[in-house]
Design a protein around this motif. Structure first.
Motif, PDB file in Angstrom:
ATOM      1  N   SER A 155       0.823  -1.203   0.000  1.00  0.00           N
ATOM      2  CA  SER A 155       0.000   0.000   0.000  1.00  0.00           C
ATOM      3  C   SER A 155       0.864   1.263   0.000  1.00  0.00           C
ATOM      4  CB  SER A 155      -0.912   0.004   1.232  1.00  0.00           C
ATOM      5  OG  SER A 155      -1.571   1.243   1.362  1.00  0.00           O
ATOM      6  N   ASP A 156       0.321   2.330  -0.561  1.00  0.00           N
ATOM      7  CA  ASP A 156       0.993   3.630  -0.509  1.00  0.00           C
ATOM      8  C   ASP A 156       0.826   4.303   0.854  1.00  0.00           C
ATOM      9  OD1 ASP A 156       1.836   3.439  -3.121  1.00  0.00           O
ATOM     10  OD2 ASP A 156       0.058   4.446  -3.934  1.00  0.00           O
ATOM     11  N   LEU A 157      -0.096   3.800   1.649  1.00  0.00           N
ATOM     12  CA  LEU A 157      -0.404   4.422   2.942  1.00  0.00           C
ATOM     13  C   LEU A 157       0.418   3.774   4.044  1.00  0.00           C
ATOM     14  CD1 LEU A 157      -2.184   6.457   4.470  1.00  0.00           C
ATOM     15  CD2 LEU A 157      -3.896   4.635   4.719  1.00  0.00           C
ATOM     16  N   HIS A 158       1.356   4.524   4.601  1.00  0.00           N
ATOM     17  CA  HIS A 158       2.211   4.015   5.670  1.00  0.00           C
ATOM     18  C   HIS A 158       2.140   4.965   6.860  1.00  0.00           C
ATOM     19  CE1 HIS A 158       5.031   1.152   3.194  1.00  0.00           C
ATOM     20  NE2 HIS A 158       3.763   0.769   3.201  1.00  0.00           N
ATOM     21  N   GLU A 159       1.046   4.921   7.576  1.00  0.00           N
ATOM     22  CA  GLU A 159       0.818   5.769   8.746  1.00  0.00           C
ATOM     23  C   GLU A 159       0.432   4.880   9.925  1.00  0.00           C
ATOM     24  OE1 GLU A 159       0.940   9.184   9.081  1.00  0.00           O
ATOM     25  OE2 GLU A 159       1.745   9.348   7.053  1.00  0.00           O
ATOM     26  N   ALA A 160       0.947   5.227  11.091  1.00  0.00           N
ATOM     27  CA  ALA A 160       0.568   4.506  12.309  1.00  0.00           C
ATOM     28  C   ALA A 160       0.459   5.511  13.452  1.00  0.00           C
ATOM     29  CB  ALA A 160       1.598   3.431  12.637  1.00  0.00           C
ATOM     30  N   PHE A 161      -0.100   5.050  14.558  1.00  0.00           N
ATOM     31  CA  PHE A 161      -0.262   5.917  15.720  1.00  0.00           C
ATOM     32  C   PHE A 161       0.251   5.182  16.956  1.00  0.00           C
ATOM     33  CE2 PHE A 161      -3.113   7.348  12.506  1.00  0.00           C
ATOM     34  CZ  PHE A 161      -2.928   8.724  12.520  1.00  0.00           C
ATOM     35  N   ILE A 162       0.917   5.933  17.823  1.00  0.00           N
ATOM     36  CA  ILE A 162       1.694   5.375  18.926  1.00  0.00           C
ATOM     37  C   ILE A 162       1.143   5.872  20.257  1.00  0.00           C
ATOM     38  CG2 ILE A 162       4.016   5.215  19.910  1.00  0.00           C
ATOM     39  CD1 ILE A 162       3.710   3.996  17.075  1.00  0.00           C
ATOM     40  N   VAL A 163       0.966   4.963  21.213  1.00  0.00           N
ATOM     41  CA  VAL A 163       0.711   5.369  22.601  1.00  0.00           C
ATOM     42  C   VAL A 163       2.047   5.825  23.179  1.00  0.00           C
ATOM     43  CG1 VAL A 163      -0.072   4.658  24.884  1.00  0.00           C
ATOM     44  CG2 VAL A 163      -1.165   3.703  22.845  1.00  0.00           C
ATOM     45  N   PRO A 164       2.216   7.104  23.520  1.00  0.00           N
ATOM     46  CA  PRO A 164       3.528   7.616  23.931  1.00  0.00           C
ATOM     47  C   PRO A 164       4.034   7.008  25.239  1.00  0.00           C
ATOM     48  CG  PRO A 164       2.047   9.415  23.333  1.00  0.00           C
ATOM     49  CD  PRO A 164       1.205   8.172  23.452  1.00  0.00           C
ATOM     50  N   GLY A 165       5.355   6.954  25.345  1.00  0.00           N
ATOM     51  CA  GLY A 165       5.971   6.456  26.578  1.00  0.00           C
ATOM     52  C   GLY A 165       5.598   7.274  27.793  1.00  0.00           C
ATOM     53  N   THR A 166       5.456   8.593  27.627  1.00  0.00           N
ATOM     54  CA  THR A 166       5.098   9.438  28.762  1.00  0.00           C
ATOM     55  C   THR A 166       3.734   9.063  29.329  1.00  0.00           C
ATOM     56  OG1 THR A 166       4.385  11.066  27.105  1.00  0.00           O
ATOM     57  CG2 THR A 166       6.509  11.435  28.152  1.00  0.00           C
ATOM     58  N   VAL A 167       2.818   8.631  28.453  1.00  0.00           N
ATOM     59  CA  VAL A 167       1.501   8.173  28.916  1.00  0.00           C
ATOM     60  C   VAL A 167       1.649   6.838  29.644  1.00  0.00           C
ATOM     61  CG1 VAL A 167      -0.769   7.376  28.162  1.00  0.00           C
ATOM     62  CG2 VAL A 167       0.249   9.413  27.123  1.00  0.00           C
ATOM     63  N   ILE A 168       2.440   5.942  29.077  1.00  0.00           N
ATOM     64  CA  ILE A 168       2.649   4.626  29.704  1.00  0.00           C
ATOM     65  C   ILE A 168       3.235   4.801  31.100  1.00  0.00           C
ATOM     66  CG2 ILE A 168       3.871   2.424  29.504  1.00  0.00           C
ATOM     67  CD1 ILE A 168       3.845   2.900  26.429  1.00  0.00           C
ATOM     68  N   TRP A 169       4.213   5.728  31.239  1.00  0.00           N
ATOM     69  CA  TRP A 169       4.855   5.919  32.538  1.00  0.00           C
ATOM     70  C   TRP A 169       3.858   6.367  33.602  1.00  0.00           C
ATOM     71  CZ3 TRP A 169       8.216   4.631  35.833  1.00  0.00           C
ATOM     72  CH2 TRP A 169       8.469   5.412  36.957  1.00  0.00           C
ATOM     73  N   LYS A 170       2.902   7.225  33.241  1.00  0.00           N
ATOM     74  CA  LYS A 170       1.921   7.694  34.228  1.00  0.00           C
ATOM     75  C   LYS A 170       1.170   6.526  34.855  1.00  0.00           C
ATOM     76  CE  LYS A 170       1.042  12.140  31.940  1.00  0.00           C
ATOM     77  NZ  LYS A 170       0.030  12.940  31.224  1.00  0.00           N
TER      78      LYS A 170
END
Length: 476
Positions: free
Chosen positions: A185-200
């Motif tokens: 696919s031409d679409l290469h986008e993803a979304f990440i749960v940030p580490g700063t959120v995980i640390w909380k």
């Protein structure tokens, strides 16, 4: 070795089915996406199967364990991330828990995902860029434009994300947009749960049983956790520091305000603030103190000593909450109003030592020395010289440090001789001998240490129940 933190998550049934990935993080938790947990059939009463694909048992087989839910990370008013924390029943010796990013600079820029591609039964490294922008759902964008390389697949959710050259967990892959065929696919986008959120949520999971033991809501620890997190305290260190903070707060709450002529309303406010501190509610204590300061500022512009008393208590509460920046600012304001407050200068210097500025610490201790000299307070001149000597020693200026320690010991000897029954002055002399011993040549050092231990032994024998003096003897 960061690859050893990767885990694969399966359903816990007769024929386990792979559903996604996760990462072993500090504190012994496994962080993964909530939708992965749900796909595995997990809920508060169920377990899932967790495999450490790089960790092998004695027969060379991959190690698998069951894991149960610790925190669904849901229902919080400010954040509802695609995240859960699990507790594995066992962590293989080879597995490496990941430190978690605590600030945005450690989770944005060029990075990569260690991703499992179920369609190819293969683990790959997917390079890309972690955007500085965080969306309304709290996730950070991850993308790349090279179609000739592998991209995330269905089942890659929960894969750990890192910055290039970094070891900290920058986040977890949560959602990948890839069209019907992710690798073409031409679409290469993803979304990440940030580490700063995980640390909380990790720090909250660590703090929750400690809060339960202390019989207070874990929310009481919010400001304390924020301060400790900013100092880079690990999940492993957190329980001991929290317990020490609780003990210090409750000990402070037991101290009754000293009698003074500043007005009963000041003493009552300080007592109410200490009651709040005893309930581990430092936020409420600070509100009481700040509100009273605002009130007396409006009513009595000349009431400097009243405000100083409130500022001193405010700084004490801020130190107990590990908010060193706020405590330094409060003490600076106090000392602007009362530059002769010797022990507030010393407290400010101690805070600068804790937060890493020896030059500022030396300036504060020098101000304490000057204030003590203005007041003819020999004992506190001695204390100030000890602190100045400590800073000079840390700066590598040993001759100047020795001069400061000798100036201190001269005063301590004179005071101790003037009142042999004053245990406090005797202890000051013992401490001063110890500091001189740390600086001298070996014969002189031995003489100084022997002098220190003689005093420490005498004090310890005079009061065997005094834990502080017993400790001094042990140190000597």
């Amino acid at each position: 070795m960061i690859e050893y933190s990767v885990v694969h998550i399966y359903t816990q049934d007769a024929k386990p089915k792979f559903v996604g990935c996760g990462a072993l993080v500090e504190g012994g938790f496994i962080a993964t996406c909530r939708h992965v947990w749900r796909d595995a059939g997990g809920d508060a009463a169920a377990e899932v199967k967790v495999e450490f694909p790089r960790c092998k048992d004695d027969q060379g087989a991959r190690i698998s364990v069951s894991a149960s839910l610790v925190d669904a990370c849901a229902g919080h008013p400010d954040e509802d991330p695609d995240l859960v924390l699990l507790r594995p029943k066992h962590v293989p010796q080879q597995a490496m828990p990941l430190s978690i990013a605590r600030a945005a600079p450690f989770e944005e820029g060029e990075g990569f995902v260690i991703a499992w591609l179920p369609s190819r039964s293969q683990e790959v490294r997917v390079d890309g860029n972690l955007a500085s922008h965080v969306g309304l759902d709290g996730r950070r964008e991850f993308s790349h434009a090279n179609q000739k390389k592998y991209w995330l697949d269905r089942g890659s959710s929960g894969s750990p994300v890192f910055l290039k050259g970094g070891q900290q967990l920058a986040g977890l892959a949560s959602l990948a947009e890839q069209g019907d065929e992710p690798q073409t696919s031409d679409l290469h986008e993803a979304f990440i749960v940030p580490g700063t959120v995980i640390w909380k949520f990790v720090e909250r999971a660590v703090a929750t049983p400690i809060a339960q033991n202390a019989a207070v809501p874990v929310e009481r620890f919010d400001s304390l956790l924020k301060s400790l997190g900013q100092e880079g305290v690990s999940a492993l260190e957190l329980p001991e520091l929290l317990e020490a903070a609780i003990a210090a707060m409750r000990a402070h709450a037991e101290e009754r305000p000293a009698a003074s002529n500043q007005g009963s309303d000041i003493s009552e406010t300080i007592q109410a603030a200490r009651d709040a501190v005893g309930d581990l509610n430092t936020a409420a204590a600070l509100e009481l103190l700040k509100a009273k300061r605002a009130e007396i500022s409006d009513l009595r512009k000349d009431a400097v000593t009243r405000e100083v008393a409130l500022l001193r208590e405010q700084a004490a509460v801020e130190r107990l909450a590990y908010d060193h920046a706020a405590a330094k600012a409060t003490l600076t304001e106090l000392l602007r109003l009362d530059p002769d407050a010797i022990w507030d200068w010393i407290d400010l210097g101690d805070l600068w030592v804790t937060t890493g500025s020896l030059a500022e610490a030396q300036r504060a201790f020098q101000q304490a020395d000057e204030a003590a000299r203005r007041q003819g307070d020999d004992r506190n001149i001695s204390v100030s010289q000890d602190r100045i000597g400590d800073v000079l020693r840390s700066q590598g200026n040993l001759p100047a440090a020795l001069d400061a320690f000798r100036a201190s010991i001269d005063i301590a000897e004179r005071l101790a001789k003037s009142d042999p029954g004053n245990a406090g002055w005797q202890r000051d002399l013992s401490v001063s001998h110890n500091k001189v011993g740390d600086q001298g040549n070996l014969p002189a050092a031995l003489d100084a240490f022997r002098a220190s231990i003689d005093i420490a032994e005498r004090l310890a024998k005079s009061d065997p129940g005094n834990a502080g003096w017993q400790r001094d003897l042990s140190v000597s």
